[in-house]
Design a protein around this motif. Structure first.
Motif, PDB file in Angstrom:
ATOM      1  N   ILE A 109     -44.095 -11.771 -61.868  1.00 16.42           N
ATOM      2  CA  ILE A 109     -43.888 -11.624 -62.761  1.00 16.42           C
ATOM      3  C   ILE A 109     -42.272 -11.753 -62.002  1.00 16.42           C
ATOM      4  N   GLU A 110     -41.245 -12.240 -62.620  1.00 21.13           N
ATOM      5  CA  GLU A 110     -39.209 -11.969 -62.949  1.00 21.13           C
ATOM      6  C   GLU A 110     -38.763 -12.364 -63.365  1.00 21.13           C
ATOM      7  N   THR A 111     -38.180 -10.887 -63.941  1.00 22.39           N
ATOM      8  CA  THR A 111     -37.105 -11.034 -65.631  1.00 22.39           C
ATOM      9  C   THR A 111     -35.677 -11.262 -64.660  1.00 22.39           C
ATOM     10  N   TRP A 112     -35.180 -12.327 -66.491  1.00 20.48           N
ATOM     11  CA  TRP A 112     -33.184 -11.897 -65.868  1.00 20.48           C
ATOM     12  C   TRP A 112     -32.834 -11.879 -67.984  1.00 20.48           C
ATOM     13  N   GLN A 113     -32.206 -11.409 -67.711  1.00 18.54           N
ATOM     14  CA  GLN A 113     -31.744 -11.204 -68.894  1.00 18.54           C
ATOM     15  C   GLN A 113     -30.601 -11.061 -69.474  1.00 18.54           C
ATOM     16  N   ALA A 114     -29.703 -10.747 -70.369  1.00 15.57           N
ATOM     17  CA  ALA A 114     -28.285  -9.935 -70.887  1.00 15.57           C
ATOM     18  C   ALA A 114     -28.794  -8.924 -70.790  1.00 15.57           C
TER      19      ALA A 114
END
Length: 173
Positions: A52-57
């Protein structure tokens, strides 16, 4: 015989994870939330070798991207997380709640890599059913719940179903 050109997994666990990958912020960060979940395949079995990869503000709505004119990220906020699932298909990410970006509700972008997938699948984690978000409101109301994390004692739960009944909504990117 499966080869890397036929599927994106189970070769992910060899070199992609790193020790602090799931900690987008340090463990003692005030206001940090823990997002936990389980990845399921089409038969309802857990997937022990997904990534699982996440990217966010950040909480102020800033992205770690050169085209984001809104300002720099908060100190000690990486904006990117990566967690392999364990033998029971579970993952976790420690982060700060994302801020809203112009025209979109707070959300976390998620990529899922797993055996049997030719390409990653992409979804989003939302924290409420926000009809003002153009992406979320474009999803069939009967399936929208698959994008909304459920509150827990110390954060949120977001299970991912790769196919079958209750399949998570994935986006064509």
């Amino acid at each position: 015989m499966t080869t890397p050109s036929q599927t994106v997994g189970p070769f992910l666990s060899i070199g992609l994870p790193w020790p602090d990958g799931p900690t987008v912020v340090p463990l003692d960060t005030p206001g940090a939330i823990r997002i936990v979940g389980t990845v399921f395949d089409g038969a309802g079995n857990t997937v022990p070798d997904a990534l699982i990869e996440t990217w966010q503000a950040d909480p102020d709505g800033h992205f770690d991207h050169p085209d984001d004119p809104s300002g720099p990220l908060r100190k000690e906020f990486r904006a990117f997380g990566r967690c392999p699932t364990d033998v029971d298909g579970n993952y976790w990410i420690l982060t700060l709640p994302p801020g809203a970006i112009p025209g979109q509700a707070p959300h976390i972008d998620v990529s899922v890599f797993a055996r049997g997938l030719l390409n990653r699948v992409v979804t989003r984690i939302y924290f409420a059913d926000d009809a003002s978000d153009p992406v979320l409101s474009s999803v069939d109301p009967e399936r929208r719940h698959t994008l909304i994390a459920q509150p827990t004692e110390d954060g949120y739960r977001f299970d991912i179903r790769l196919q079958g009944e209750g399949e998570t909504v994935f986006f064509d990117v």
